[in-house]
Design a protein around this motif. Sequence first.
Motif, mmCIF file in Angstrom:
data_model
loop_
_atom_site.group_PDB
_atom_site.id
_atom_site.type_symbol
_atom_site.label_atom_id
_atom_site.label_comp_id
_atom_site.label_asym_id
_atom_site.label_seq_id
_atom_site.Cartn_x
_atom_site.Cartn_y
_atom_site.Cartn_z
ATOM 1 N N GLY A 1 5.033 -0.015 15.196
ATOM 2 C CA GLY A 1 5.692 -1.493 15.018
ATOM 3 C C GLY A 1 4.708 -2.499 15.406
ATOM 4 O O GLY A 1 4.590 -3.589 15.007
ATOM 5 N N ARG A 2 3.855 -2.215 16.585
ATOM 6 C CA ARG A 2 2.820 -3.244 17.101
ATOM 7 C C ARG A 2 1.839 -3.533 15.962
ATOM 8 O O ARG A 2 1.505 -4.583 15.615
ATOM 9 N N GLU A 3 1.450 -2.382 15.278
ATOM 10 C CA GLU A 3 0.433 -2.381 14.279
ATOM 11 C C GLU A 3 1.089 -3.200 13.024
ATOM 12 O O GLU A 3 0.176 -4.058 12.274
ATOM 13 N N LEU A 4 1.952 -2.676 12.558
ATOM 14 C CA LEU A 4 2.757 -3.321 11.503
ATOM 15 C C LEU A 4 2.935 -4.908 11.671
ATOM 16 O O LEU A 4 2.738 -5.750 10.975
ATOM 17 N N ARG A 5 3.246 -5.126 12.850
ATOM 18 C CA ARG A 5 3.545 -6.770 13.117
ATOM 19 C C ARG A 5 2.152 -7.665 12.971
ATOM 20 O O ARG A 5 2.201 -8.523 12.678
ATOM 21 N N ARG A 6 1.097 -6.671 13.661
ATOM 22 C CA ARG A 6 -0.320 -7.414 13.615
ATOM 23 C C ARG A 6 -0.668 -7.717 12.048
ATOM 24 O O ARG A 6 -1.059 -8.762 11.778
ATOM 25 N N LEU A 7 -0.434 -6.613 11.537
ATOM 26 C CA LEU A 7 -0.799 -6.593 10.079
ATOM 27 C C LEU A 7 0.033 -7.693 9.311
ATOM 28 O O LEU A 7 -0.474 -8.528 8.369
ATOM 29 N N ALA A 8 1.324 -7.909 9.545
ATOM 30 C CA ALA A 8 2.190 -8.883 8.812
ATOM 31 C C ALA A 8 1.871 -10.056 9.324
ATOM 32 O O ALA A 8 1.641 -11.026 8.519
ATOM 33 N N GLY A 9 1.168 -10.348 10.479
ATOM 34 C CA GLY A 9 0.941 -11.646 11.084
ATOM 35 C C GLY A 9 -0.297 -12.190 10.241
ATOM 36 O O GLY A 9 -0.258 -13.314 10.118
ATOM 37 N N GLU A 10 -1.325 -11.209 10.084
ATOM 38 C CA GLU A 10 -2.597 -11.611 9.462
ATOM 39 C C GLU A 10 -2.049 -12.301 8.041
ATOM 40 O O GLU A 10 -2.621 -13.153 7.527
ATOM 41 N N PHE A 11 -1.008 -11.408 7.507
ATOM 42 C CA PHE A 11 -0.552 -11.710 5.950
ATOM 43 C C PHE A 11 0.087 -13.273 6.061
ATOM 44 O O PHE A 11 -0.293 -14.045 5.114
ATOM 45 N N SER A 12 0.930 -13.523 7.084
ATOM 46 C CA SER A 12 1.488 -14.685 7.041
ATOM 47 C C SER A 12 0.795 -15.979 7.611
ATOM 48 O O SER A 12 1.175 -17.130 7.196
ATOM 49 N N GLY A 13 -0.565 -15.566 8.064
ATOM 50 C CA GLY A 13 -1.299 -16.739 8.433
ATOM 51 C C GLY A 13 -2.315 -17.165 7.302
ATOM 52 O O GLY A 13 -2.956 -18.313 7.307
#
Length: 109
Positions: free
Chosen positions: A75-87
């Motif tokens: 979950g932490r890795e998925l959130r990190r990758l999703a955060g990069e996409f959202s930025g």
Amino acid sequence: MELHLETVALFSLKLAYESDGSSPILRDDLVMGGYQRDVFELLVRRGDVEAIQVKVDECVGLALEAIGGVDKPLGRELRRLAGEFSGIQTLAQLDAPLIALKSYLKDIQ
């Protein structure tokens, strides 16, 4: 890009809704209605980065819940990758974070 967006949605929804022994979720299933390639194609043509990010975030949020949230390593890795996409601010910048997100979701299936 539309195919990658649809694939991210598909893999996310598979994590959220598929269970062992049930029928697999396919691209033409009803749950994919708002996340099909033609929907993303329209958003890409419009250049609507924000709407694309909202749609992807909806799916990733479901996947995140399915894998136990941000308290788990996956979950932490998925959130990190999703955060990069959202930025991301422009369509041209979406490719690399999108492919990374798609690859990760594929790997954790």
